[in-house]
Scaffold this motif. Structure first.
Motif, PDB file in Angstrom:
ATOM      1  N   GLY A 267       0.832  -1.190   0.000  1.00 59.48           N
ATOM      2  CA  GLY A 267       0.000   0.000   0.000  1.00 59.48           C
ATOM      3  C   GLY A 267       0.868   1.241   0.000  1.00 59.48           C
ATOM      4  N   ASP A 268       0.579   2.170   0.911  1.00 57.85           N
ATOM      5  CA  ASP A 268       1.399   3.380   0.999  1.00 57.85           C
ATOM      6  C   ASP A 268       2.474   3.256   2.068  1.00 57.85           C
ATOM      7  OD1 ASP A 268      -0.198   3.387   3.227  1.00 57.85           O
ATOM      8  OD2 ASP A 268      -1.001   5.410   2.922  1.00 57.85           O
ATOM      9  N   ARG A 269       2.727   2.032   2.527  1.00 61.76           N
ATOM     10  CA  ARG A 269       3.757   1.801   3.539  1.00 61.76           C
ATOM     11  C   ARG A 269       5.014   1.210   2.897  1.00 61.76           C
ATOM     12  NH1 ARG A 269       1.165  -2.076   7.778  1.00 61.76           N
ATOM     13  NH2 ARG A 269       0.660  -3.150   5.823  1.00 61.76           N
ATOM     14  N   VAL A 270       6.170   1.590   3.440  1.00 61.94           N
ATOM     15  CA  VAL A 270       7.450   1.059   2.999  1.00 61.94           C
ATOM     16  C   VAL A 270       8.141   0.434   4.207  1.00 61.94           C
ATOM     17  CG1 VAL A 270       9.676   1.584   1.947  1.00 61.94           C
ATOM     18  CG2 VAL A 270       7.634   2.848   1.233  1.00 61.94           C
ATOM     19  N   PHE A 271       8.681  -0.768   4.037  1.00 61.55           N
ATOM     20  CA  PHE A 271       9.403  -1.466   5.084  1.00 61.55           C
ATOM     21  C   PHE A 271      10.850  -1.675   4.610  1.00 61.55           C
ATOM     22  CE2 PHE A 271       4.966  -2.536   5.398  1.00 61.55           C
ATOM     23  CZ  PHE A 271       4.694  -2.442   6.761  1.00 61.55           C
ATOM     24  N   VAL A 272      11.805  -1.172   5.381  1.00 57.92           N
ATOM     25  CA  VAL A 272      13.216  -1.271   5.041  1.00 57.92           C
ATOM     26  C   VAL A 272      13.834  -2.383   5.883  1.00 57.92           C
ATOM     27  CG1 VAL A 272      15.423  -0.082   4.890  1.00 57.92           C
ATOM     28  CG2 VAL A 272      13.287   1.180   4.486  1.00 57.92           C
ATOM     29  N   PHE A 273      14.229  -3.461   5.231  1.00 58.91           N
ATOM     30  CA  PHE A 273      14.835  -4.601   5.925  1.00 58.91           C
ATOM     31  C   PHE A 273      16.350  -4.471   5.876  1.00 58.91           C
ATOM     32  CE2 PHE A 273      16.690  -8.886   5.858  1.00 58.91           C
ATOM     33  CZ  PHE A 273      16.213  -9.388   7.060  1.00 58.91           C
ATOM     34  N   ASP A 274      16.988  -4.377   7.051  1.00 60.09           N
ATOM     35  CA  ASP A 274      18.442  -4.297   7.160  1.00 60.09           C
ATOM     36  C   ASP A 274      19.010  -5.708   7.079  1.00 60.09           C
ATOM     37  OD1 ASP A 274      21.116  -4.280   8.429  1.00 60.09           O
ATOM     38  OD2 ASP A 274      20.671  -2.182   8.861  1.00 60.09           O
ATOM     39  N   VAL A 275      19.776  -5.993   6.032  1.00 61.70           N
ATOM     40  CA  VAL A 275      20.266  -7.348   5.796  1.00 61.70           C
ATOM     41  C   VAL A 275      21.235  -7.791   6.888  1.00 61.70           C
ATOM     42  CG1 VAL A 275      21.616  -8.780   4.214  1.00 61.70           C
ATOM     43  CG2 VAL A 275      19.920  -7.171   3.306  1.00 61.70           C
ATOM     44  N   ALA A 276      22.105  -6.911   7.346  1.00 60.59           N
ATOM     45  CA  ALA A 276      23.107  -7.277   8.353  1.00 60.59           C
ATOM     46  C   ALA A 276      22.476  -7.493   9.717  1.00 60.59           C
ATOM     47  CB  ALA A 276      24.191  -6.206   8.430  1.00 60.59           C
ATOM     48  N   LEU A 277      21.585  -6.585  10.132  1.00 57.28           N
ATOM     49  CA  LEU A 277      20.974  -6.672  11.460  1.00 57.28           C
ATOM     50  C   LEU A 277      19.725  -7.548  11.477  1.00 57.28           C
ATOM     51  CD1 LEU A 277      21.259  -2.923  12.569  1.00 57.28           C
ATOM     52  CD2 LEU A 277      22.828  -4.811  13.074  1.00 57.28           C
ATOM     53  N   ARG A 278      19.173  -7.824  10.299  1.00 59.34           N
ATOM     54  CA  ARG A 278      17.943  -8.613  10.163  1.00 59.34           C
ATOM     55  C   ARG A 278      16.795  -7.997  10.954  1.00 59.34           C
ATOM     56  NH1 ARG A 278      17.948 -12.906   7.424  1.00 59.34           N
ATOM     57  NH2 ARG A 278      16.119 -13.767   8.490  1.00 59.34           N
ATOM     58  N   VAL A 279      16.680  -6.697  10.832  1.00 59.06           N
ATOM     59  CA  VAL A 279      15.574  -5.976  11.456  1.00 59.06           C
ATOM     60  C   VAL A 279      14.882  -5.148  10.385  1.00 59.06           C
ATOM     61  CG1 VAL A 279      16.656  -5.905  13.730  1.00 59.06           C
ATOM     62  CG2 VAL A 279      17.034  -4.025  12.124  1.00 59.06           C
ATOM     63  N   THR A 280      13.609  -4.859  10.614  1.00 63.14           N
ATOM     64  CA  THR A 280      12.803  -4.110   9.656  1.00 63.14           C
ATOM     65  C   THR A 280      12.320  -2.813  10.282  1.00 63.14           C
ATOM     66  OG1 THR A 280      12.056  -6.141   8.575  1.00 63.14           O
ATOM     67  CG2 THR A 280      10.724  -4.174   8.238  1.00 63.14           C
ATOM     68  N   LYS A 281      12.460  -1.723   9.524  1.00 68.58           N
ATOM     69  CA  LYS A 281      12.005  -0.423   9.996  1.00 68.58           C
ATOM     70  C   LYS A 281      10.982   0.139   9.017  1.00 68.58           C
ATOM     71  CE  LYS A 281      16.478   0.610  12.143  1.00 68.58           C
ATOM     72  NZ  LYS A 281      17.638   1.541  12.190  1.00 68.58           N
ATOM     73  N   PRO A 282       9.803   0.533   9.501  1.00 67.54           N
ATOM     74  CA  PRO A 282       8.805   1.140   8.607  1.00 67.54           C
ATOM     75  C   PRO A 282       9.198   2.555   8.237  1.00 67.54           C
ATOM     76  CG  PRO A 282       8.010   1.107  10.868  1.00 67.54           C
ATOM     77  CD  PRO A 282       9.320   0.387  10.883  1.00 67.54           C
ATOM     78  N   ARG A 283       8.822   2.962   7.046  1.00 65.87           N
ATOM     79  CA  ARG A 283       9.094   4.303   6.566  1.00 65.87           C
ATOM     80  C   ARG A 283       7.813   4.892   5.966  1.00 65.87           C
ATOM     81  NH1 ARG A 283      12.959   3.874   9.204  1.00 65.87           N
ATOM     82  NH2 ARG A 283      15.172   4.015   8.629  1.00 65.87           N
ATOM     83  N   ALA A 284       7.726   6.210   6.007  1.00 66.08           N
ATOM     84  CA  ALA A 284       6.614   6.915   5.371  1.00 66.08           C
ATOM     85  C   ALA A 284       7.177   7.772   4.250  1.00 66.08           C
ATOM     86  CB  ALA A 284       5.874   7.775   6.393  1.00 66.08           C
TER      87      ALA A 284
END
Length: 462
Positions: free
Chosen positions: A177-194
């Motif tokens: 949708g209008d959401r973006v999720f940035v997955f950090d490959v090294a840390l294996r964590v996901t951060k939402p973005r607007a």
């Protein structure tokens, strides 16, 4: 790639920062987009007509392992072959029988330091992800998206890889949708973005270091660090798809041999920067050499280095910055910030490096020692010192040099169409005569080698 194909480019499109048409040639022996046997049906007018029609959104888009553009819609995938030939269409189930059915998102991984993941093709459907390499489903797949990418939801709209040079660290961008999720490959964590300026994406592409958000047959280029999308939407059929009567067929013949990477026109500068990107400069154009899977197309230098215009005489990288020398001036750009020019540049080369001009220049990975070549002499400059002063001129085994660079594979020196390679700077300085010449284009640019005496192969210049 022949000279007519190499020149296929819209000058006005490049000025707007849009994509360059797909006109590169398929590597010898390359297979199809996903078929383990490499079978590729011939392109046909029906498939092209369907692709060029305004038939709604594409479900997903990416490049295959061999650089073929893949466009997914419904239960079919269109493969736009390398070399500008006609696309062809196949049922998804015929290419990836374990998957079948529509695809929500797709991306191609590029992991030079992880052989198991290198050039893997990931296809997303519902809550699961399939991973293919060499056209074969990888062990352990399909898996739940949450298992492979913790924090990323299912039912995605688009996905695209974002290497460290573009996102600060290796990442994958997921759109829902209008959401973006940035997955950090090294840390294996996901951060939402607007990213409200971008809006929803039906599919996403990364090509030659540029990012594109697709909606229907339109696309917008976006910048993943800022999350913005400068410029107006453009039509895929004018840039990525060889639709009859549209922009893909218009070439920029004014570039001539300068726009043909395989011509024997000399390159004035070579550059291997701190992010692993490799460039060659000729006239007012630059070529990316490390992204050979997506083609090695010419771009006006101002497209990659904003504010720069005209030929580059020498180039080198150090401490996260790239230095581009033009005559008696030097401009400095931040390598990991989209080549943003440092404030206060250009400035005199004599003030910056202690030399009045340069025919070629290079640094080696992890070293602050700069080697500046002028005529048949080379001078050393310690970049960590301030002010910088050039050492005494030392003799070279060459009477002149067009361009040079240093990578982990050694020092590459170009003189006309000939390439001379040395294990390192010490061997270059100690050489009583030039190293045996090799054809430069086949070695650095993966061009056809027409000689019969030497098998030059290719080298990894990353």
């Amino acid at each position: 790639m022949g000279r007519p194909a190499a020149a296929l480019c819209l000058a006005w499109a490049l000025a707007l920062g849009c994509a360059h048409p797909l006109t590169h040639s398929k590597p010898e022996g390359a297979g199809g987009a996903g078929d383990p046997h490499g079978a590729e049906p011939p392109g046909n007018d029906t498939a092209l007509a369907q692709l060029c029609a305004d038939g709604g959104d594409f479900d997903a888009a990416t490049f295959s392992e061999n650089g073929t553009l893949l466009l997914f819609r419904g239960d079919r995938v269109w493969e736009v072959p390398l070399g500008g030939s006609r696309p062809h269409s196949r049922p998804i189930a015929a290419v990836w029988p374990e998957l079948g059915g529509p695809v929500d998102a797709a991306l191609r991984l590029h992991r030079p330091h992880s052989p198991a993941e290198q050039r893997s093709l990931l296809l997303f459907q519902g809550e699961r992800v399939w991973a293919y390499a060499g056209g074969r489903l990888q062990p352990g797949f399909p898996r739940r998206i949450e298992e492979e990418f913790p924090g990323v939801p299912g039912a995605l709209d688009a996905a695209v890889e974002c290497p460290r040079g573009d996102c600060g660290g290796d990442a994958v961008l997921f759109f829902s949708g209008d959401r973006v999720f940035v997955f950090d490959v090294a840390l294996r964590v996901t951060k939402p973005r607007a990213w409200p300026a971008l809006g929803a994406c039906g599919a996403a592409l990364r090509w030659l270091g540029r990012f594109y958000c697709l909606r229907g047959t339109r696309f917008r280029r976006f910048r993943p660090r800022a999350g913005d999308a400068p410029g107006e939407p453009r039509d895929l059929r004018d840039f990525f798809i060889p639709c009859p009567g549209r922009g893909h067929g218009l070439g920029n013949a004014s570039w001539g041999d300068a726009g043909d990477r395989c011509s024997e026109t000399p390159f004035q500068a070579l550059l291997s920067d701190d992010t692993g990107r490799v460039f060659a400069f000729r006239g007012n154009l630059s070529f990316r050499l490390d992204s050979w899977q997506d083609g090695q197309h010419p771009w006006p230098v101002g497209q990659t280095w904003p504010g720069l215009d005209g030929p580059v005489d020498a180039a080198f990288a150090w401490d996260g910055r790239t230095y581009l020398i033009q005559g008696s001036q030097v401009s400095v750009f931040l390598s990991d910030r989209g080549h943003q020019r440092v404030q206060g540049y250009p400035r005199p080369l004599l003030d910056e490096l202690g030399v009045p001009r340069a025919d070629a220049a290079f640094t080696c990975p992890g070293s602050a020692q700069l080697y500046v070549i002028t005529g048949d002499r080379i001078q050393l400059v310690d970049l960590s010192q301030s002010p910088r002063r050039a050492g005494p001129p030392l003799p070279l085994p060459h009477d002149r040099v067009d361009s040079a660079m240093c990578t982990r594979d050694g020092v590459f020196v170009l003189r006309g169409p000939a390439l001379h390679r040395y294990p390192g700077p010490a061997q270059l300085l100690a050489a009583p005569q030039p190293a045996p010449p090799e054809p430069g284009a086949p070695r650095l640019l993966r061009c056809p080698h027409t000689g019969t005496d030497t098998d030059t192969g290719t080298t990894d210049t990353n």
